[in-house]
Design an enzyme around this catalytic site. Sequence first.
Site, PDB file in Angstrom:
ATOM      1  N   HIS A   1      -3.097 -25.470   6.697  1.00 43.70           N
ATOM      2  CA  HIS A   1      -3.991 -24.316   6.502  1.00 43.70           C
ATOM      3  C   HIS A   1      -5.162 -24.585   6.800  1.00 43.70           C
ATOM      4  O   HIS A   1      -6.143 -23.629   7.069  1.00 43.70           O
ATOM      5  CB  HIS A   1      -4.669 -24.569   4.946  1.00 43.70           C
ATOM      6  CG  HIS A   1      -4.406 -23.464   4.118  1.00 43.70           C
ATOM      7  ND1 HIS A   1      -4.627 -22.539   4.496  1.00 43.70           N
ATOM      8  CD2 HIS A   1      -3.747 -22.869   3.242  1.00 43.70           C
ATOM      9  CE1 HIS A   1      -4.621 -21.539   3.394  1.00 43.70           C
ATOM     10  NE2 HIS A   1      -4.321 -22.226   2.338  1.00 43.70           N
TER      11      HIS A   1
ATOM     12  N   ASP B   1      -3.138 -19.247   7.860  1.00 41.27           N
ATOM     13  CA  ASP B   1      -3.360 -18.961   6.845  1.00 41.27           C
ATOM     14  C   ASP B   1      -1.513 -19.392   5.830  1.00 41.27           C
ATOM     15  O   ASP B   1      -1.434 -18.492   6.601  1.00 41.27           O
ATOM     16  CB  ASP B   1      -4.456 -18.081   6.493  1.00 41.27           C
ATOM     17  CG  ASP B   1      -5.653 -18.124   7.385  1.00 41.27           C
ATOM     18  OD1 ASP B   1      -5.833 -19.318   7.477  1.00 41.27           O
ATOM     19  OD2 ASP B   1      -6.530 -17.088   7.955  1.00 41.27           O
TER      20      ASP B   1
END
Length: 468
Positions: A444, A448
């Site tokens: 992450h 995204d």
Amino acid sequence: MFRFRRALCQVRTASASRTLPQAHGPRYQLGASFSSFPDHEVMGLPALSPTMEAGTIGAWNVKEGDSFEAGTVIAEIETDKATMGFEAQDPGVVAKILVQSGTEISVGTPILVVVDDADDAAALVAQFSSFEASGGASPATAPAAPAPAAPAPAPAALVVTPAAPAATPASGSGDRVFASPLARTMAREKGFDVSQIPPTGPKNRVVAADVAGYTPAAASAAATASATLPEAPTPTLGDGFTDLPVSEASREVAARMTLAKQQIPHYYLTVDIELGSLLATRARLNELLPEEEALTVNDLMVKAAALAMKSVPDVNASWMENFVRVYNRCDINFLVGVGDGLAAPVIKDVGSKGLKTISDEIRFAANGAMEGTLAQDEYKCGTFTMVNLGMYGVKSASPIVTAPQAAVLALGTIEERVLPNDDPESEVIYRLAPVLTATCSFDHRVVDGAVGAQWLPAFKKLVEKPLS
């Protein structure tokens, strides 16, 4: 060639004992009086990975009294994963070698003493003949007793280690034995001295087949009388339980996976992909190829993953702490079962290659990994990893991201599933279709959620419409 920061310990004559910091290693004391020695540096064993705790000096490429330049490969350092060259960052002269080749030591242990320059190399070596550093290194002047006959295995790279005193004639040089990682692991498990096994592999390398066909009774009496081999670890039986020994390679993999899971913020996305068109395309292409060169579903999946990177390039990236590095080409690692472990060869620049080339390279790499004949360069970390678990009947999996990559894709088994019929003119409401579940794990910090949600549908579209 890999370059590593030297773990240098600056020693000055004004101090008789000094605590020396080591890169990724323990702190230790030099246990000698340095007032009689010229200004010098003590090089410690560097940490080649965040989880490395020990390594083996596979071979010294310099000897005492030798001068070297910046970029010179001073030594070959073995871990359980690879054998890498340790390059000098600055020029210097070898004053003393503290650890003999074939010795396994902890990270940070002093291995070499160097000086900036020397007018008389012989005098320099004589000056440092009595130098000794505590912390695990022994004086180089003490000749080695029976050398360790079974060095630590390195399942993910080509390993070069010193031969035992009775080296095999086919080993190319009198002080090295060339063996594949799998062969070395098998030899250790069986308690064989790998230097006594006749090689049949390329460039006189011992391969897995050599170990499997080797019988100790065929060894000479001299080999039988050589250094005692350590016994292979055996399970320990208890009251209602069995303790199974864990190899060094398994411990290293466990440490890496634990570190990755702890430090990388994972998230997972899953899609179901219909394979009807892809299987039909594959069948038509295979009509043009010999049976032994037939394309596999995995070949087409690897190509699709690389093309999806062109559509969503932000996934083909790495977290570099202070910045994100986005790569211009997609190098894909794929997992191969090797004995009771795994290897991950790399296929480079997949997006620019045709299906036949990709298929040939995957087949060559898979066979080479199982035989242990691949070179170290063919195990490099790529920019993306794929795991195909379809052969095991697994529907889906959520793999751990391999740092510094930002994503890893797991493919499940192909199943015949009932799907709604999209043909409005058909009287049949449902239809059967081959379907596969694909799950991608993302970092992450780099990818995204919205970016990951673009990449996986792009991959799905390429697989479901391979000719578009």
